[in-house]
Scaffold this active site. Structure first.
Site, PDB file in Angstrom:
ATOM      1  N   HIS A  55     -25.891 -33.968  52.699  1.00 40.26           N
ATOM      2  CA  HIS A  55     -26.881 -32.904  52.486  1.00 40.26           C
ATOM      3  C   HIS A  55     -27.344 -32.820  51.034  1.00 40.26           C
ATOM      4  CE1 HIS A  55     -23.325 -30.288  51.437  1.00 40.26           C
ATOM      5  NE2 HIS A  55     -24.212 -29.716  50.649  1.00 40.26           N
ATOM      6  N   GLY A 193     -20.391 -32.383  47.595  1.00 44.95           N
ATOM      7  CA  GLY A 193     -20.351 -33.819  47.327  1.00 44.95           C
ATOM      8  C   GLY A 193     -19.194 -34.251  46.454  1.00 44.95           C
TER       9      GLY A 193
END
Length: 248
Positions: A55, A193
């Site tokens: 994402h 992330g």
């Protein structure tokens, strides 16, 4: 109780350059006024490859060797991303398979401030109760307080049931449930992330958490995706050396 301010949430500033595998992802996000920079974390797993969350991936520049991302530190290496691959079964609605591999235009110069981190073996699990660390440059409070320097927080691996009860789309095989209830410690916006580091390996990738509360947190389980990661690394290598067999 309100979460503490001044930390990742509830964490502390890391010793500068003590997490040399960390990558800061500077992302250009289009909005009505043009383009607005946003950010995520990632981590170096090879001199030319960074893992992050699916994402996060749009138009990305990777900054390695950073501590304060608003200063042009001599240790920083800014490298453009030439190719990336998002997991084919990634869902932006449920955030299942939230993993992406980024290929760097040039190989990172490995030194004391920039190095890669090991990832687990395929389906290698981390035990419930294991204390892990997460670093990043994300918001330091739910009120949008920000940080220029890399922060870090300790979080425990939790029993899967906690996340299964909280999240309808939680998948035991491909996700890890993390957090210390009532501790005031968490990852938050901008930390996505980044790696969940347990026993010196990147076992998880910051993915998502509950709306309106800090915990529990869901991380992408790296070990589940190792075959896919290896396959993509071979593909990246073949782009450079079409006549050579892959060494992976």
């Amino acid at each position: 109780a309100q979460p503490q301010e001044g930390e990742i949430i509830g964490g502390k500033e890391v010793v500068p350059h003590s997490r040399p595998y960390m990558a800061y992802l500077k992302i250009k996000v289009k909005d009505r006024s043009g383009s607005k920079p946003s950010s995520c974390g990632g981590f170096l797993i090879r001199p030319d490859a960074v893992l992050s969350a699916a994402h996060c991936v749009l138009k990305v520049t990777v900054i390695l060797g950073a501590h304060n991302i608003n200063v042009q530190e001599w240790s920083q290496q800014r490298i453009h991303v030439t190719d990336w691959v998002i997991h084919p079964n990634y869902s932006s609605a449920s955030l299942q398979n939230d993993i992406a591999l980024l290929k760097l235009r040039s190989r990172a110069r490995i030194n004391e401030n920039v190095t890669f981190i090991s990832i687990p073996r395929s389906n290698e699990h981390v035990r419930v109760g294991t204390r892990c660390r997460v670093a990043g440059w994300g918001d330091t409070s739910v009120y949008g307080s920000t940080t220029d320097v890399m922060m870090e927080v300790d979080l425990k691996v939790q029993n899967e049931t906690l996340c299964q009860q909280e999240f309808h789309d939680y998948q035991r095989l491909s996700m890890i449930c993390v957090g210390d209830q009532n501790s005031g410690k968490s990852t938050y916006e901008g930390d996505s992330g980044g790696p969940l580091v347990c026993n010196k390996k990147a076992h998880g990738i910051v993915s998502y958490g509950p709306s309106g509360r800090l915990l529990p947190l869901v991380f992408t389980r790296v070990s589940y995706f190792v075959p896919w990661i290896r396959q993509q690394l071979r593909r990246f290598a073949l782009q450079e050396l079409p006549a050579s067999p892959s060494s992976q």
